[in-house]
Scaffold this active site. Structure first.
Site, PDB file in Angstrom:
ATOM      1  N   LYS A 182       0.855  -1.189   0.000  1.00  0.00           N
ATOM      2  CA  LYS A 182       0.000   0.000   0.000  1.00  0.00           C
ATOM      3  C   LYS A 182       0.892   1.241   0.000  1.00  0.00           C
ATOM      4  CE  LYS A 182      -1.687   2.669   3.030  1.00  0.00           C
ATOM      5  NZ  LYS A 182      -1.476   3.910   2.256  1.00  0.00           N
ATOM      6  N   GLY A 234       7.289   4.700   7.888  1.00  0.00           N
ATOM      7  CA  GLY A 234       6.472   5.887   8.124  1.00  0.00           C
ATOM      8  C   GLY A 234       6.789   6.484   9.474  1.00  0.00           C
ATOM      9  N   GLU A 256      10.335   0.854  10.094  1.00  0.00           N
ATOM     10  CA  GLU A 256      11.382   1.796   9.646  1.00  0.00           C
ATOM     11  C   GLU A 256      10.820   3.197   9.833  1.00  0.00           C
ATOM     12  OE1 GLU A 256      14.348   1.207   8.936  1.00  0.00           O
ATOM     13  OE2 GLU A 256      14.479  -0.878   8.295  1.00  0.00           O
ATOM     14  N   CYS A 291      14.447  10.076   6.230  1.00  0.00           N
ATOM     15  CA  CYS A 291      14.536   9.659   7.634  1.00  0.00           C
ATOM     16  C   CYS A 291      15.924   9.743   8.230  1.00  0.00           C
ATOM     17  CB  CYS A 291      14.032   8.228   7.730  1.00  0.00           C
ATOM     18  SG  CYS A 291      14.853   7.140   6.541  1.00  0.00           S
ATOM     19  N   GLU A 391      11.744  15.455  14.978  1.00  0.00           N
ATOM     20  CA  GLU A 391      11.985  15.438  13.543  1.00  0.00           C
ATOM     21  C   GLU A 391      11.150  16.532  12.865  1.00  0.00           C
ATOM     22  OE1 GLU A 391      10.332  11.982  11.499  1.00  0.00           O
ATOM     23  OE2 GLU A 391      12.191  11.798  10.354  1.00  0.00           O
TER      24      GLU A 391
HETATM   25  P1  NAD Z   1       2.597   8.160   8.089  1.00  0.00           P
HETATM   26  O1  NAD Z   1       3.046   7.327   9.235  1.00  0.00           O
HETATM   27  O2  NAD Z   1       1.572   9.195   8.325  1.00  0.00           O
HETATM   28  O3  NAD Z   1       2.072   7.261   6.888  1.00  0.00           O
HETATM   29  C1  NAD Z   1       2.839   6.210   6.365  1.00  0.00           C
HETATM   30  C2  NAD Z   1       1.912   5.220   5.700  1.00  0.00           C
HETATM   31  O4  NAD Z   1       1.071   4.647   6.689  1.00  0.00           O
HETATM   32  C3  NAD Z   1       0.994   5.803   4.633  1.00  0.00           C
HETATM   33  O5  NAD Z   1       0.932   4.908   3.542  1.00  0.00           O
HETATM   34  C4  NAD Z   1      -0.348   5.894   5.354  1.00  0.00           C
HETATM   35  O6  NAD Z   1      -1.460   5.847   4.488  1.00  0.00           O
HETATM   36  C5  NAD Z   1      -0.287   4.660   6.232  1.00  0.00           C
HETATM   37  N1  NAD Z   1      -1.169   4.695   7.401  1.00  0.00           N
HETATM   38  C6  NAD Z   1      -1.637   5.758   8.067  1.00  0.00           C
HETATM   39  N2  NAD Z   1      -2.398   5.373   9.125  1.00  0.00           N
HETATM   40  C7  NAD Z   1      -2.402   4.030   9.122  1.00  0.00           C
HETATM   41  C8  NAD Z   1      -2.967   3.029   9.969  1.00  0.00           C
HETATM   42  N3  NAD Z   1      -3.708   3.343  11.031  1.00  0.00           N
HETATM   43  N4  NAD Z   1      -2.721   1.732   9.684  1.00  0.00           N
HETATM   44  C9  NAD Z   1      -1.961   1.382   8.641  1.00  0.00           C
HETATM   45  N5  NAD Z   1      -1.399   2.279   7.790  1.00  0.00           N
HETATM   46  C10 NAD Z   1      -1.608   3.585   8.029  1.00  0.00           C
HETATM   47  O7  NAD Z   1       3.879   8.752   7.413  1.00  0.00           O
HETATM   48  P2  NAD Z   1       4.518  10.137   7.616  1.00  0.00           P
HETATM   49  O8  NAD Z   1       4.668  10.389   9.079  1.00  0.00           O
HETATM   50  O9  NAD Z   1       3.911  11.174   6.793  1.00  0.00           O
HETATM   51  O10 NAD Z   1       5.954   9.731   6.973  1.00  0.00           O
HETATM   52  C11 NAD Z   1       7.070  10.340   7.302  1.00  0.00           C
HETATM   53  C12 NAD Z   1       7.813   9.486   8.320  1.00  0.00           C
HETATM   54  O11 NAD Z   1       8.364   8.339   7.687  1.00  0.00           O
HETATM   55  C13 NAD Z   1       8.956  10.247   8.910  1.00  0.00           C
HETATM   56  O12 NAD Z   1       8.983  10.067  10.300  1.00  0.00           O
HETATM   57  C14 NAD Z   1      10.158   9.576   8.275  1.00  0.00           C
HETATM   58  O13 NAD Z   1      11.328   9.722   9.010  1.00  0.00           O
HETATM   59  C15 NAD Z   1       9.695   8.168   8.123  1.00  0.00           C
HETATM   60  N6  NAD Z   1      10.496   7.430   7.136  1.00  0.00           N
HETATM   61  C16 NAD Z   1      11.310   6.406   7.561  1.00  0.00           C
HETATM   62  C17 NAD Z   1      12.121   5.706   6.661  1.00  0.00           C
HETATM   63  C18 NAD Z   1      13.034   4.599   7.111  1.00  0.00           C
HETATM   64  O14 NAD Z   1      13.424   3.782   6.282  1.00  0.00           O
HETATM   65  N7  NAD Z   1      13.428   4.529   8.368  1.00  0.00           N
HETATM   66  C19 NAD Z   1      12.076   6.052   5.314  1.00  0.00           C
HETATM   67  C20 NAD Z   1      11.233   7.084   4.916  1.00  0.00           C
HETATM   68  C21 NAD Z   1      10.443   7.763   5.838  1.00  0.00           C
END
Ligand code: NAD
Length: 489
Positions: A182, A234, A256, A291, A391
């Site tokens: 997804k 995320g 992650e 990230c 962050e």
């Molecule tokens: P988020 O957590 O809001 O969303 C991430 C994904 O989760 C989306 O596809 C969203 O639709 C889905 N989602 C939302 N609610 C959900 C639920 N209840 N159940 C299942 N899925 C759900 O993402 P964000 O905060 O906007 O993303 C940015 C974050 O991602 C930052 O903290 C960043 O550091 C992190 N990130 C980490 C890595 C890594 O590899 N460590 C890489 C990229 C980004």
């Protein structure tokens, strides 16, 4: 906002088995971050589509796990070639997805192909278990067997869709699993081309399914009983919900998450190299929306003023603008909500005593319609303040000073995150001490590349758990069965 269609963007559909479905349970208006205009309508999967995709992936798992390993390897290696062959399209789609600047987009395609090729190479050389018998076991024979889970539910965020796919999909498929991915509804385009290429590479329909959707689709995927492991990239708030959902059935979950990574610069370092790398990594990679970026710069007292001035000069020289112009270093940030968050965090940091070196205000003029925020450097940041602890996920760098190695380590470890650590020093004994002392999933010294395929990448603390990359990243997609043969008749 006007809806502009037919902009050369691939139609976004739900890729469920052999089907490419234009309708789902809802629709998302995709906004191009460079223009602020709606440029596509994205069909969104709901719980029913998630259920269908998981059931199809479950059926395909039986086929894929019994496909000869050499065939799985061949298909993944072909996929790596195809991704490279389509690099120009991926660069364009990266810009459409989230405003990724072309230079970074090109580097992302190269890295993605490397990750896919790396795991394609493992697929027919899998370390599938070990003999556990000991001498004198009376004829008993034991071993471990590494087995694929079945359907992996992968949820990725919007900042680097192609890279997130490359970090999850080839490892999971090399191990013999099938997948339902997804992507974020904010960035659906790269996943469409990726799905096309998975098919072209000869991976059977149903092994890899893509269903753009929002949080409800993500939640349904996590909860589906046929999903045997969740791999999530995320933020921590979503990770808490996913972990709570997985706890109901003790479903394993790989997280992650984000970071607030410290970058320690000592006076004996190559300061020009350190300044260029630190500034580019803070702003030039996805406009600060990644990230593992070194977003907390800790500088030794004796070179502090000189180094802050270097960083400010480099940061203010970076071109911010249209992501498709080749000399653009920073494209826009993802949306208005991101601009609002960044603006308010920068304002609060200044109220809490930070000194603005460069940037600090949304860009206007011909960039006013898009979500453009310039590289922003804040010095003299209080280590206890919000900017030092949370962050931002935008082009904002927090600089602090330290007097000696002990203080540098204490400051570096003084957040709840633990993703990456960066060190600049010419003293190899010091770098060894620091590597051990930093509480992070990875440490890179003197500008080495990070998040590469052959090394594990993952965090501790608020940055998550588990790994992508290296053999560790492959092992995430197996469970271990312990087997023993007795000598009874
Ligand atoms: P988020 O957590 O809001 O969303 C991430 C994904 O989760 C989306 O596809 C969203 O639709 C889905 N989602 C939302 N609610 C959900 C639920 N209840 N159940 C299942 N899925 C759900 O993402 P964000 O905060 O906007 O993303 C940015 C974050 O991602 C930052 O903290 C960043 O550091 C992190 N990130 C980490 C890595 C890594 O590899 N460590 C890489 C990229 C980004």
């Amino acid at each position: 906002m006007s809806v502009i269609t037919e902009q050369g963007l691939p139609p976004v559909t739900l890729r469920i088995g052999a089907e490419s479905r234009a309708r789902g349970a809802g629709v998302h208006e995709h906004v191009n971050p460079a223009t602020g205009q709606v440029d596509a309508l994205i069909p969104l999967a709901g719980p029913d589509e998630v259920d269908e995709a998981v059931k199809i992936a479950h059926a395909a798992f039986a086929v894929w796990r019994s496909t000869p390993a050499t065939e799985r390897s061949k298909a993944l290696l072909k996929l790596a070639d195809l991704v490279e062959e389509h690099s120009g399209e991926f660069v364009a789609l990266g810009a459409a997805d989230n405003g990724l600047a072309s230079a970074t987009g090109q580097a992302t395609v190269t890295a993605a192909a490397q990750w896919i090729r790396y795991y394609g190479g493992w697929a027919d050389k899998l370390p599938l278990g070990r003999i556990t018998s000991v001498v004198g076991a009376g004829g008993n024979f034991g071993h471990t067997l590494r087995q694929p889970y079945g359907v992996i539910g992968a949820i990725i965020t919007w900042n680097a869709p192609l890279m997130s796919l490359a970090m999850k999909v080839p490892a999971a498929l090399a191990a013999g699993n099938s997948m339902v991915v997804k992507p974020s509804e904010l960035t659906p385009f790269s996943s469409m081309l990726f799905a096309d290429l998975v098919r072209e590479a000869g991976i059977p329909d149903g092994v890899f399914n893509v269903i753009p959707g929002g949080p409800d689709a993500g939640a349904a995927l996590v909860e589906h009983p046929l999903v045997k492991k969740v791999s999530f990239t995320g933020g921590p708030d979503t990770a808490r919900k996913i972990t709570a959902a997985c706890a109901k059935t003790f479903k394993p979950v790989l997280l992650e998450l984000g970071g607030k990574s410290a970058n320690l610069v000592f006076a004996d370092a190559d300061l020009d190299a350190a300044a260029m790398h630190s500034t580019f990594m803070s702003f030039g990679i996805m406009s600060g929306q990644a990230c593992a970026l070194p977003t907390r710069l800790l500088v030794e007292d004796s070179i502090y003023d000189e180094f802050v001035a270097k960083i400010g000069a480099i940061a203010s020289s970076f071109k911010v603008g249209n992501p498709l112009e080749p000399d653009t270093i920073c494209g826009p940030v993802i949306n208005q909500a991101a601009v609002d968050r960044i603006e308010s965090m920068v304002a609060r940091a200044q109220e809490q005593g930070a000194r603005l070196v460069t940037g600090g205000a949304r860009l206007g003029g011909e960039l006013a319609e898009g979500f453009y925020y310039p590289p922003t450097v804040l010095a003299d940041v209080d280590p206890a303040s919000e900017l030092a602890q949370k962050e931002v996920f935008g082009p904002v760098l927090a600089i602090m000073r330290f007097t000696d190695e002990t203080e540098a380590i204490a400051l570096a470890n003084n957040t709840d995150y633990g993703l990456s650590g960066y060190i600049w020093t010419s003293d190899s004994r010091r770098s060894i001490r620091l590597v051990e002392a930093l509480e992070t999933g990875e440490v890179v010294v003197n500008g080495a590349p990070n998040a590469v395929a052959e090394r594990p990448f993952g965090g501790i603390g608020l940055s998550g758990n588990g790994n992508e990359g290296g053999l560790e990243g492959l092992e995430e997609f197996f469970w271990t069965k312990s087997v023993a043969y007795g000598n009874g008749q």
